[in-house]
Design a protein around this motif. Structure first.
Motif, PDB file in Angstrom:
ATOM      1  N   GLU A   1       5.332  15.556  33.642  1.00 51.44           N
ATOM      2  CA  GLU A   1       5.968  16.848  33.413  1.00 51.44           C
ATOM      3  C   GLU A   1       5.101  17.938  34.029  1.00 51.44           C
ATOM      4  OE1 GLU A   1       8.858  17.640  32.017  1.00 51.44           O
ATOM      5  OE2 GLU A   1       9.385  15.534  31.706  1.00 51.44           O
TER       6      GLU A   1
ATOM      7  N   HIS B   1       1.925  11.823  25.800  1.00 48.63           N
ATOM      8  CA  HIS B   1       3.324  12.193  26.016  1.00 48.63           C
ATOM      9  C   HIS B   1       3.430  13.167  27.184  1.00 48.63           C
ATOM     10  CE1 HIS B   1       2.582  16.045  23.862  1.00 48.63           C
ATOM     11  NE2 HIS B   1       1.818  15.310  23.090  1.00 48.63           N
ATOM     12  N   ASN B   2       4.658  13.480  27.555  1.00 49.82           N
ATOM     13  CA  ASN B   2       4.949  14.413  28.660  1.00 49.82           C
ATOM     14  C   ASN B   2       4.364  13.940  29.990  1.00 49.82           C
ATOM     15  OD1 ASN B   2       5.709  15.872  26.319  1.00 49.82           O
ATOM     16  ND2 ASN B   2       5.450  17.807  27.390  1.00 49.82           N
TER      17      ASN B   2
ATOM     18  N   THR C   1       7.203  10.257  18.881  1.00 52.98           N
ATOM     19  CA  THR C   1       6.315  11.046  19.722  1.00 52.98           C
ATOM     20  C   THR C   1       6.933  12.418  19.973  1.00 52.98           C
ATOM     21  OG1 THR C   1       7.246  10.485  21.896  1.00 52.98           O
ATOM     22  CG2 THR C   1       5.757   8.875  20.896  1.00 52.98           C
TER      23      THR C   1
ATOM     24  N   ASP D   1       8.045  13.280  22.668  1.00 52.96           N
ATOM     25  CA  ASP D   1       9.182  13.041  23.555  1.00 52.96           C
ATOM     26  C   ASP D   1      10.353  12.382  22.832  1.00 52.96           C
ATOM     27  OD1 ASP D   1       7.678  14.033  25.691  1.00 52.96           O
ATOM     28  OD2 ASP D   1       6.840  12.067  26.139  1.00 52.96           O
TER      29      ASP D   1
END
Length: 231
Positions: A211, A207-208, A112, A114
């Motif tokens: 964040e 993802h993230n 991914t 990440d």
């Protein structure tokens, strides 16, 4: 959080390949999405890529097309009631999981944005209506938002898999596929209706999580005319 999706939506002999990237700030009710659509028809020359920019800020939707380095005129429109809920793919995935028979598959490591994420893999056998509801929410989809009463008779096949991070339990990837045979009411006759085949195959990557993100409207979008007031 950021999600990206690739998918093919295939009615008859036309193939639509869509790449969509979205960034969401759920607390602030903001979303930024960029879509790139590539349409190919059998026996026809390749068409130009169609790119769109979309921002959802509160209850307003801002939309513009992209052609090369140029961005077309921005349009602003109010969102219909329940629009945020309609776009909430994460909640729809949870609903799909809750209404599915689940089989564990061998663990996988998913690459991914990440990094490599060790993941559990689940094979889902969902209710076709729940799968339809989720696929209809994918960017660029052509399925109507509500499945027909006889949806079971129109679904030829379907497949759903979900990858969950072993560390957090959060979705990392999902794969959704559904093949349908749909009547075409404007063609044929009532006694011999025309039937078209449609296949949707989509992969969504997440993802993230958690964040910080910055979603800011372009200056041109801030002065976009309201499409409702232009009518």
């Amino acid at each position: 959080a950021t999600s990206s999706a690739t998918g093919a939506n295939v009615p008859a002999n036309v193939r639509r390949l869509l790449l969509a990237t979205a960034t969401l700030d759920v607390a602030a009710r903001k979303m930024e999405m960029r879509n790139t659509l590539d349409v190919k028809a059998s026996g026809q020359p390749p068409s130009a890529l169609v790119e769109t920019l979309l921002y959802l800020v509160g209850d307003s939707l801002y939309f513009a097309g992209v052609s090369g380095p140029q961005t077309t005129e921005w349009t602003k429109t109010p969102t219909p009631g329940g629009y945020w809920e309609f776009l909430d793919l994460a909640t729809q995935l949870v609903n799909l999981l809750a209404g599915s028979q689940v089989q564990s598959l061998p663990d996988e490591t998913v690459r991914t944005a990440d990094g490599d994420v060790p993941s559990r893999v689940l094979q889902l056998s969902p209710d076709p209506r729940s799968l339809w509801n989720l696929v209809a929410r994918l960017p660029g989809g052509t399925l109507p938002p509500n499945p027909p009463p006889d949806v079971l008779g129109q679904v030829v096949s379907f497949d759903a898999k979900l990858w969950l991070s072993q560390a957090t339990g959060l979705p990392i990837r999902s794969h959704l596929a559904i093949a349908l045979r749909l009547p075409a009411p404007l063609e044929g006759t009532p006694s011999q209706p025309t039937v078209t085949s449609t296949e949707v195959d989509a992969t969504i990557n997440f993802h993230n999580y958690n964040e910080p993100v910055v979603i800011q409207l372009p200056p041109e979008a801030l002065i976009a005319p309201n499409s409702v007031n232009q009518r």
